[in-house]
Motif scaffolding. Structure first.
Motif: not given
Length: 410
Positions: A209, A309, A206, A313, A218, A222
């Motif tokens: 990001e 975004y 993470f 998220r 991303r 996931r």
């Protein structure tokens, strides 16, 4: 308490010193290519080592580099910063693997019953983590150790450890372009840092990001099975305990919310603390913090793009938690609501200790009380948050996450 309204999220204003520094980095950025082969070569040259261990990390490195090149809109400072971050992560990986090569008995060092805090930013995780890390009976990851887990050979035994001064310099450098960040997330060299930095050694974190929206990366995070990244994090924790001692770890990262199954596969005796807060209350502060941070790396910041975004998220992580929360054994987990923690900090920690089988001694209580006195919440002031800065609607966020809100009563 001072209240700050950040009114330049979409068009950052920099001091003349910061503007000059950004311009001065342009020639360096032009000479850099964020390609895996170049980054791997630089890490080998920097460290003098060439054993990276399990090559699983090469896939996320490839995806991450492509996303940085094509989606992140990095400015010169961003290119140089991400290059340095990735070379450091790869160098750290080489040093971890070299330490294990020299001392294979490290792999017998136990990582027993770690206490892992899983929760979104702005849900009290940082304060809870730092509070518990003040307990000398628990082993935490200080910021300086997170960015350089293994020292170079020529610095071993140095007192004070040069890594601490380097961490302080990193934080001081960030204050120029990000003067208000400490109001939202205070950091200092010894503060308990997230294990996102350790997962970064596998390029599956993470952490990356936080520099800019990375849609392709991303999607990969996931959907990929990140068990190998957690397995390497365990190896790193073993090295850290070998080098500096300690017993039971207290760890924390937001990305764990959507990786509860890999987490438990690698740490089957972990005790997991899952923090919760109404998503509508989190969204404005989360989007503000992440959009504000983006000015460090991006050539231009689109506040609406960043807001959407991070709202998405946030939904990813909360829905991941909703889907996999039952994968955590009942006797090895607890849910903590933000409002309950705020109402009774010490009571909440006592309850966590009792459930986790960790003694709450008079020494523990004194250490935690001292931390609270020295680090009162909001001591630097506060930031005023507004979802309208991002074109987001509070009611829509609440509706879209209604299943999560019902399950955890937030």
């Amino acid at each position: 308490m001072t209240a700050i309204r950040i009114d330049d999220l979409a068009a950052p204003r920099f001091t003349s010193d910061v503007a000059r520094m950004r311009a001065d980095l342009a020639p360096m950025a032009e000479a850099i290519t964020l390609e895996p082969a170049a980054l791997l070569r630089a890490a080998v040259e920097q460290s003098g080592l060439d054993r990276f261990g399990d090559e699983w990390f090469l896939e996320p490195l490839e995806v991450l580099c492509a996303s940085l090149r094509t989606e992140a809109r990095l400015g010169p400072m961003g290119v140089v910063t991400l290059w340095a971050q990735l070379v450091q992560a790869l160098t750290n990986r080489l040093r971890v693997e070299e330490e294990i090569r020299r001392h294979p008995e490290i792999l017998r060092v136990p990582v027993e019953r770690p206490i892992v805090i899983a929760g979104l930013p702005r849900t009290g995780t940082t304060h809870l983590h730092n509070l518990m890390s003040a307990d000398p009976a628990l082993r935490h990851l200080p910021y300086w150790e997170s960015i350089e887990p293994v020292p170079p050979d020529h610095e071993r035994g140095a007192d004070p450890d040069p890594r601490i001064a380097r961490a302080a310099a990193v934080l001081a450098a960030a204050e120029g372009p990000l003067p208000h960040l400490r109001l939202m997330h205070e950091m200092w060299p010894e503060h308990a840092h997230e294990d996102i930095q350790l997962l970064a050694l596998s390029c599956a974190s993470f952490y990356f990001e936080s520099f800019a929206p990375l849609p392709s990366y991303r999607r990969w995070l996931r959907t990929a099975d990140q068990t190998p990244a957690y397995a390497h994090m365990r190896r790193t924790l073993q090295v850290l305990r070998w080098l500096r001692g300690g017993r039971r770890w207290v760890l924390k990262a937001p990305g764990h919310l959507e990786q509860l199954r890999p987490l438990m596969a690698v740490f089957p005796d972990a005790f997991v603390v899952v923090t919760h807060r109404d998503p509508a209350e989190i969204a404005a502060s989360l989007c503000t913090m992440m959009t504000y941070s983006a000015r460090l790396a991006q050539e231009s910041v689109d506040a609406r793009e960043a807001g959407h975004y991070w709202a998405g998220r946030m939904a990813d992580l909360l829905n991941g938690c909703l889907a996999d929360r039952d994968a955590l054994p009942a006797g090895q987990s607890v849910d903590v609501r933000f409002e309950d923690f705020m109402a009774d900090e010490m009571g909440t920690v006592r309850d966590i200790y009792a459930r986790a089988g960790q003694p709450f001694t008079p020494g523990t209580e004194a250490a935690l009380a001292a931390f609270r006195r020295e680090h009162p919440r909001g001591k630097h002031g506060r930031v005023v948050y507004d979802l309208r800065d991002f074109g987001l609607d509070e009611a829509e966020i609440s509706r879209s996450l209604s299943a999560y809100r019902r399950r955890f009563r937030v």
